[in-house]
Design a protein around this motif. Structure first.
Motif, short mmCIF file in Angstrom:
data_model
loop_
_atom_site.label_atom_id
_atom_site.label_comp_id
_atom_site.label_asym_id
_atom_site.label_seq_id
_atom_site.Cartn_x
_atom_site.Cartn_y
_atom_site.Cartn_z
N THR A 51 0.83 -1.21 0.00
CA THR A 51 0.00 0.00 0.00
C THR A 51 0.86 1.25 0.00
O THR A 51 0.55 2.24 -0.68
CB THR A 51 -0.93 0.00 1.23
OG1 THR A 51 -1.72 -1.19 1.22
CG2 THR A 51 -1.86 1.21 1.21
N ALA A 52 1.95 1.22 0.77
CA ALA A 52 2.87 2.35 0.78
C ALA A 52 3.49 2.56 -0.60
O ALA A 52 3.63 3.70 -1.07
CB ALA A 52 3.96 2.13 1.83
N ILE A 53 3.86 1.46 -1.26
CA ILE A 53 4.42 1.56 -2.62
C ILE A 53 3.39 2.14 -3.58
O ILE A 53 3.69 3.01 -4.41
CB ILE A 53 4.91 0.18 -3.10
CG1 ILE A 53 6.12 -0.28 -2.28
CG2 ILE A 53 5.25 0.21 -4.59
CD1 ILE A 53 6.56 -1.70 -2.58
N GLN A 54 2.16 1.63 -3.45
CA GLN A 54 1.09 2.15 -4.31
C GLN A 54 0.87 3.65 -4.07
O GLN A 54 0.68 4.43 -5.02
CB GLN A 54 -0.21 1.39 -4.03
CG GLN A 54 -1.38 1.84 -4.89
CD GLN A 54 -2.67 1.12 -4.53
OE1 GLN A 54 -2.66 0.17 -3.75
NE2 GLN A 54 -3.76 1.57 -5.10
N LEU A 55 0.92 4.07 -2.83
CA LEU A 55 0.74 5.48 -2.49
C LEU A 55 1.85 6.32 -3.11
O LEU A 55 1.59 7.36 -3.75
CB LEU A 55 0.72 5.65 -0.97
CG LEU A 55 0.70 7.08 -0.43
CD1 LEU A 55 -0.55 7.81 -0.88
CD2 LEU A 55 0.79 7.06 1.09
N LEU A 56 3.10 5.88 -2.94
CA LEU A 56 4.23 6.64 -3.47
C LEU A 56 4.19 6.69 -5.00
O LEU A 56 4.48 7.74 -5.61
CB LEU A 56 5.54 6.01 -3.00
CG LEU A 56 5.83 6.10 -1.50
CD1 LEU A 56 7.08 5.31 -1.14
CD2 LEU A 56 5.98 7.57 -1.07
N ALA A 57 3.82 5.56 -5.61
CA ALA A 57 3.74 5.53 -7.08
C ALA A 57 2.65 6.46 -7.59
O ALA A 57 2.84 7.18 -8.59
CB ALA A 57 3.47 4.10 -7.55
N SER A 58 1.51 6.46 -6.90
CA SER A 58 0.41 7.32 -7.32
C SER A 58 0.75 8.80 -7.13
O SER A 58 0.45 9.64 -7.99
CB SER A 58 -0.87 6.97 -6.53
OG SER A 58 -1.25 5.64 -6.77
N VAL A 59 1.37 9.12 -5.99
CA VAL A 59 1.79 10.50 -5.75
C VAL A 59 2.84 10.92 -6.79
O VAL A 59 2.80 12.05 -7.32
CB VAL A 59 2.35 10.65 -4.32
CG1 VAL A 59 3.01 12.02 -4.14
CG2 VAL A 59 1.25 10.47 -3.30
N GLY A 60 3.75 10.02 -7.12
CA GLY A 60 4.76 10.33 -8.13
C GLY A 60 4.14 10.60 -9.49
O GLY A 60 4.56 11.52 -10.21
N PHE A 61 3.15 9.77 -9.83
CA PHE A 61 2.47 9.96 -11.10
C PHE A 61 1.73 11.29 -11.12
O PHE A 61 1.78 12.06 -12.10
CB PHE A 61 1.48 8.81 -11.32
CG PHE A 61 1.10 8.59 -12.75
CD1 PHE A 61 1.32 9.58 -13.71
CD2 PHE A 61 0.50 7.41 -13.14
CE1 PHE A 61 0.97 9.37 -15.03
CE2 PHE A 61 0.14 7.21 -14.45
CZ PHE A 61 0.38 8.19 -15.41
N LEU A 62 1.04 11.62 -10.02
CA LEU A 62 0.31 12.89 -9.93
C LEU A 62 1.29 14.07 -9.95
O LEU A 62 1.01 15.12 -10.56
CB LEU A 62 -0.53 12.91 -8.65
CG LEU A 62 -1.46 14.12 -8.46
CD1 LEU A 62 -2.43 14.26 -9.63
CD2 LEU A 62 -2.23 14.00 -7.15
N TRP A 63 2.42 13.89 -9.29
CA TRP A 63 3.44 14.93 -9.29
C TRP A 63 3.94 15.19 -10.72
O TRP A 63 4.17 16.34 -11.11
CB TRP A 63 4.59 14.51 -8.39
CG TRP A 63 5.69 15.53 -8.27
CD1 TRP A 63 6.69 15.79 -9.15
CD2 TRP A 63 5.87 16.45 -7.19
NE1 TRP A 63 7.49 16.80 -8.71
CE2 TRP A 63 7.01 17.23 -7.49
CE3 TRP A 63 5.18 16.69 -5.99
CZ2 TRP A 63 7.48 18.22 -6.66
CZ3 TRP A 63 5.66 17.68 -5.16
CH2 TRP A 63 6.78 18.43 -5.48
N TYR A 64 4.07 14.12 -11.46
CA TYR A 64 4.52 14.24 -12.86
C TYR A 64 3.54 15.07 -13.68
O TYR A 64 3.94 15.88 -14.52
CB TYR A 64 4.68 12.84 -13.46
CG TYR A 64 4.83 12.81 -14.95
CD1 TYR A 64 6.03 13.19 -15.56
CD2 TYR A 64 3.76 12.40 -15.75
CE1 TYR A 64 6.16 13.16 -16.94
CE2 TYR A 64 3.89 12.38 -17.14
CZ TYR A 64 5.09 12.76 -17.72
OH TYR A 64 5.21 12.74 -19.09
N MET A 65 2.24 14.90 -13.38
CA MET A 65 1.22 15.63 -14.13
C MET A 65 1.00 17.04 -13.59
O MET A 65 0.80 17.99 -14.33
CB MET A 65 -0.10 14.85 -14.11
CG MET A 65 -0.05 13.55 -14.89
SD MET A 65 -1.68 12.83 -15.09
CE MET A 65 -2.19 12.64 -13.39
#
Length: 542
Positions: free
Chosen positions: A145-159
């Motif tokens: 879940t922590a990995i999923q959170l970081l990946a999603s935040v990273g993706f949103l940060w990219y956008m």
């Protein structure tokens, strides 16, 4: 109750996972693939929306096929990994329960007397399941879940970095405070302790239900059970209220965060700073960010329960355990010698400087009032207790040797009272022997004056209930005697063997036992003076 550190709990959990780590790693990889597929789905969705509103390089058809493929593959992997996880969790639970049960079954007497059966049952059933679930599921799910959170935040940060910052800033991470942990652990410990107390009362009420009714004690015992139920209810309500309040605060903060971020996204969409595809991806990623945050927070009670359960199981497992050794059968045991044997329970001596010699063919009776060490002597002879001083030794044709636990196979022990297990009479008779032993079932039942078994509707395959329910006390005692005789040990230990029998049956039983056991080392612990008179040696404990 003992309270171990987090480091000790984690080390213990790691040791328990041995044998399952490769399967758990495989599950972890599958879940990582699912996280990647979910992000691929978000990316393709963004591209599809942007292509639908403004045609791009990739045809919309291929984007839709990619979206469908990502969803199908995700669902398939999720289904398999979920089944794999449940299987691992079940296997780990069963193994942990067996380990804890073995620890109790093999505990030395000083530990056994400190534990209530009901308390042990609830720990083995619920605490083992809690620990296994945390090891096999919660730990890995937390990391994923922590990995999923970081990946999603990273993706949103990219956008859009500003949207990512707003979501994280408003998310209720404050609940990870030490105060929250401390309160949850205190509530969980109180609930677990009261569950054990309730199990104690319940187990005793069920075990002695006939006795309770016969004594007219049903109202009091029912009141005691109800009192424990009500206390458990109050504690669980307190736990529920605390959880409800904290969950409510988290949801309020989450919704506030979503609204602020949503309004900000609408503003940027209206001003042309982001595309419709980016807005669509944003709405999906918000869920993929806030849901993991809620999930991470929801794992906290599970970690707290794990630590409380780990403490309870470590306490159950602590202490001296009898080592498992290969049974050593002696060859034609000739004598059992007791030299200056002394034993005490805490500060009370029950045996002091006892000297005794049991010889084959010379039955011995131990006589004395209750509390003078008769049953203790049997436990010492069976190596269930260790003497304070003195020695017990066995003599066979190969010489003399000190008594040890691996010599227990040479003893046929018939305890006082009803000691039958639920099942058929045959199953009880063959508890520790094969049917093709030196003494067959029919012969053992005859020696024990238990021929009535053959007149029962199903004979030796008649079902009997817990503690011999369905039989009279005398009938159950005679079947227990026959079961002991099936063991065919060189040394017979009888504890009040005639206590539930009428005089005629008792005399017949004594006659048959002495006749069949004329070459055995026979020890009778008894209050029956008729039996004592038939023995060649009588020892009085006073």
């Amino acid at each position: 109750m003992i309270s171990s550190s987090l480091k000790q709990h984690l080390y213990w959990a790691w040791s328990i996972s041995k044998g399952y780590r490769s399967k758990l790693f495989f599950y972890f990889i599958l879940e990582l693939i699912c996280i990647v597929l979910s992000l691929v789905f978000v990316y393709l969705s963004k591209k599809a929306v942007d292509t639908a509103t403004s045609p791009g390089e990739l045809p919309l058809k291929w984007l839709l096929i990619g979206i469908i493929g990502a969803i199908a593959l995700n669902v398939g992997i999720k289904g398999y990994s979920g089944r794999l996880m449940e299987r691992i969790k079940l296997m780990l639970t069963l193994e942990l329960q067996r380990t804890m049960l073995d620890a109790q079954m093999l505990s030395i007497w000083k530990l056994i007397k400190n534990w209530h059966t009901g308390d042990i049952q609830i720990r083995i059933q619920t605490d083992c399941e809690e620990v296994a679930n945390t090891i096999a599921n919660t730990f890995l799910s937390f990391i994923l879940t922590a990995i999923q959170l970081l990946a999603s935040v990273g993706f949103l940060w990219y956008m859009d970095p500003m949207l990512a910052l707003m979501i994280l800033a408003i998310s209720p991470l404050f609940v990870f405070s030490k105060l929250y942990f401390r309160k949850m652990r205190k509530l969980s410990k109180e609930v677990k302790e009261e569950e054990s107390n309730f199990s104690k009362v319940l187990q005793e009420n069920l075990r002695f239900r006939l006795l309770i009714r016969a004594m007219g004690a049903f109202p009091k015992r029912r009141a005691k059970l109800t009192e424990s139920q009500e206390q458990l209810f109050r504690l669980k309500i307190r736990q529920l209220n605390f959880s409800t309040y904290t969950q409510g605060a988290m949801k309020v903060a989450m919704n506030a965060g979503y609204l602020v971020a949503f309004i900000w996204g609408i503003y940027r969409l209206q001003s042309g700073q982001i595309s419709f595809g980016t807005m669509t991806a944003f709405l999906q990623l918000v869920a993929r960010i806030q849901s993991p945050i809620l999930a991470l927070i929801s794992y906290i009670p599970g970690f707290v329960r794990f630590r409380v359960s780990a403490d309870r199981l470590l306490e159950l497992q602590a202490g001296e355990i009898e080592p498992q050794v290969t049974p050593q059968r002696l060859h034609e045991t000739q004598e059992l010698r007791i030299n200056d044997l002394s034993f005490r329970y805490e500060d009370k001596w029950v045996l002091q400087d006892l000297n005794l010699s049991l010889k084959a063919g010379e039955p011995t009776a131990i006589i004395g009032p209750s509390g003078k060490g008769k049953t203790t002597l049997i436990r010492l002879l069976l190596a269930l207790l260790k003497a304070e001083k003195g020695q017990i030794s066995l003599v066979d044709k190969d010489g003399e040797r000190p008594l040890a636990a691996n010599h227990r196979v040479n003893f046929a022990y018939i305890p006082q009272g009803n000691s039958l297990f639920s099942g058929t009479i045959r199953e009880n008779m063959l508890l520790h022997v094969k049917e093709s032993g030196p003494l067959d079932i029919q012969q053992a039942l005859h020696i024990a004056c238990a021929e009535f078994v053959f007149d029962l509707p199903e004979g030796i395959d008649t079902q009997i209930g817990e503690s011999g329910i369905g039989l009279s006390e005398g009938q159950a005692q005679r079947i227990a005697i026959a079961r002991g005789l099936m063991h065919n040990g060189d040394i017979w230990l009888f504890d009040e063997v005639t206590s539930a029998l009428d005089r005629t049956t008792a005399d017949t039983l004594i006659q048959r036992l002495l006749e069949y056991g004329k070459h055995k080392l026979c020890l009778f612990v008894t209050h029956d003076l008729h039996l004592a008179d038939r023995c060649q040696q009588r020892i009085y404990l006073d």
